[in-house]
Design an enzyme around this catalytic site. Structure first.
Site, PDB file in Angstrom:
ATOM      1  N   SER A 170       0.836  -1.198   0.000  1.00  0.00           N
ATOM      2  CA  SER A 170       0.000   0.000   0.000  1.00  0.00           C
ATOM      3  C   SER A 170       0.877   1.255   0.000  1.00  0.00           C
ATOM      4  CB  SER A 170      -0.966  -0.041   1.189  1.00  0.00           C
ATOM      5  OG  SER A 170      -2.008   0.880   1.038  1.00  0.00           O
ATOM      6  N   ASP A 174      -9.154  -6.239  -4.940  1.00  0.00           N
ATOM      7  CA  ASP A 174      -8.770  -5.045  -4.184  1.00  0.00           C
ATOM      8  C   ASP A 174      -9.799  -3.925  -4.397  1.00  0.00           C
ATOM      9  OD1 ASP A 174      -7.517  -2.829  -3.014  1.00  0.00           O
ATOM     10  OD2 ASP A 174      -5.522  -3.445  -3.661  1.00  0.00           O
ATOM     11  N   HIS A 181      -7.235  -5.962  -0.709  1.00  0.00           N
ATOM     12  CA  HIS A 181      -6.083  -5.077  -0.522  1.00  0.00           C
ATOM     13  C   HIS A 181      -5.127  -5.582   0.550  1.00  0.00           C
ATOM     14  CE1 HIS A 181      -3.973  -1.273  -0.923  1.00  0.00           C
ATOM     15  NE2 HIS A 181      -4.042  -1.078   0.385  1.00  0.00           N
TER      16      HIS A 181
END
Length: 340
Positions: free
Chosen positions: A150, A280, A308
């Site tokens: 991320s 995601d 995610h």
């Protein structure tokens, strides 16, 4: 008769010995779940053989955990995402060989690492701090493998592009910083936030157990059944830091940071692996296609039934993919040396 009394006393003592830790656990679960969560992470670190250390550099303190020593394989530096901490990687570390040298750091301002000002929270600012950390612990004595997820993926990519001699290979897991081709559920939330001038709550920064549960649903394709008390404990652990997390969020969403990874990809010369959950809902998987167009030789690993939170949803698979990529690149470098 005396023997019977001794047996009764023994049973009472044994029962009390068992009851005390059970009652303590129940009490912490009901009344102090945040403490229970911290103890859980401490116990898991110890079980996996990770040690926590601090590195001081010019008045700035980095906190990190590590296992193993530099050896035949490259060291691995792991960078977590927003609102997370070094222990976010424990589920993956569990499946990596114990002889590997692994370093999991608290990102700038997170957990045990110093908080300063907004300059350090932009993608470029955090990249500079990572560089400072790497030099402080002398991780750059030989090229290492860097992994980021991320926000950490955005920073890992920019770091590798900025300091190519430090890195032998890179793994980006659902990285932000890419202009992905399709909108996600989080993009819709982000538009609502922008229209409200950011007065609405940020879905990635929950303030109540219900919001925490919604965040898990947003970030994970796998549906985890988390007790209400644990959700409350997670909120209690995070809430004192929410103002800081909001600062970081605003900084990484600013014009200078939002697409930093994509703007630096053309400078990336080290072998790249991209791991992405197909479901995601925070950063769309189409970002992998964008990266592939810029760097055709990169390796793309897409995971079915995964959102995610790849590190949490598919830890074993993630560890296997990372290790396989590291070995593949090491063998390729060895073959190139022999042929030359």
């Amino acid at each position: 008769m005396a023997a019977d009394l001794e047996l009764i006393n023994l049973l009472i003592i044994g029962g009390a010995t068992l009851a005390i830790p059970i009652l303590a656990f129940v009490a912490y679960f009901l009344f102090w779940p945040a403490t229970l969560i911290k103890v859980y992470y401490w116990y898991w670190r110890r079980t996996l053989g990770l040690q926590v250390r601090f590195a001081d550099c010019g008045g700035y303190r980095f906190c990190y955990s590590y296992r193993g020593k530099p050896g035949m394989r490259p060291s691995i530096l792991m960078l977590h995402g927003l609102c997370a901490h070094k222990d976010s990687w424990l589920s993956v570390v569990k499946y990596l060989p114990k002889h590997l040298h692994i370093v999991c750091m608290d990102m700038p301002g997170h957990e045990g690492t110093t908080r300063t000002n907004n300059e350090d929270y932009s993608i470029v600012g955090q990249t500079r701090r990572i560089h400072q950390f790497v030099e402080a612990i002398r991780l750059n004595r030989k090229p290492f493998h860097i992994v980021g997820t991320s926000m950490g993926g955005n920073i890992a990519g920019v770091f590798a592009a900025s300091y190519p001699t430090y890195v032998c290979s890179v793994t980006l897991i659902c990285p932000d910083g890419i202009r992905h081709l399709c909108e996600t559920k989080f993009d819709n939330h982000l538009q609502d936030l922008e229209h409200s001038n950011f007065t609405l709550n940020i879905p990635l920064i929950p303030t109540t157990p219900d919001e925490m549960e919604d965040m898990f649903k947003l970030c994970s394709h796998v549906r985890f059944k988390i007790p209400q008390q644990i959700l409350q404990g997670l909120v209690d652990v995070q809430e004192p830091h929410n103002e800081f997390y909001q600062e970081v969020f605003m900084e990484i969403m600013s014009n200078k940071s939002r697409y930093a990874l994509q703007e630096n990809l053309h400078l990336l010369t080290t072998p790249l692996q991209v791991i992405w959950g197909k479901q995601d809902m925070v950063v769309d998987v189409s970002g992998a296609t964008v990266i592939k167009e810029i760097l055709p030789n990169c390796r793309i690993d897409l995971l079915d039934n995964c959102g995610h939170s790849v590190v949490m949803e598919k830890p074993s698979r993630t560890a296997k993919l990372i290790l396989g990529f590291i070995i593949q690149q090491q063998e390729a470098r060895g073959g190139a040396k022999k042929s030359s």
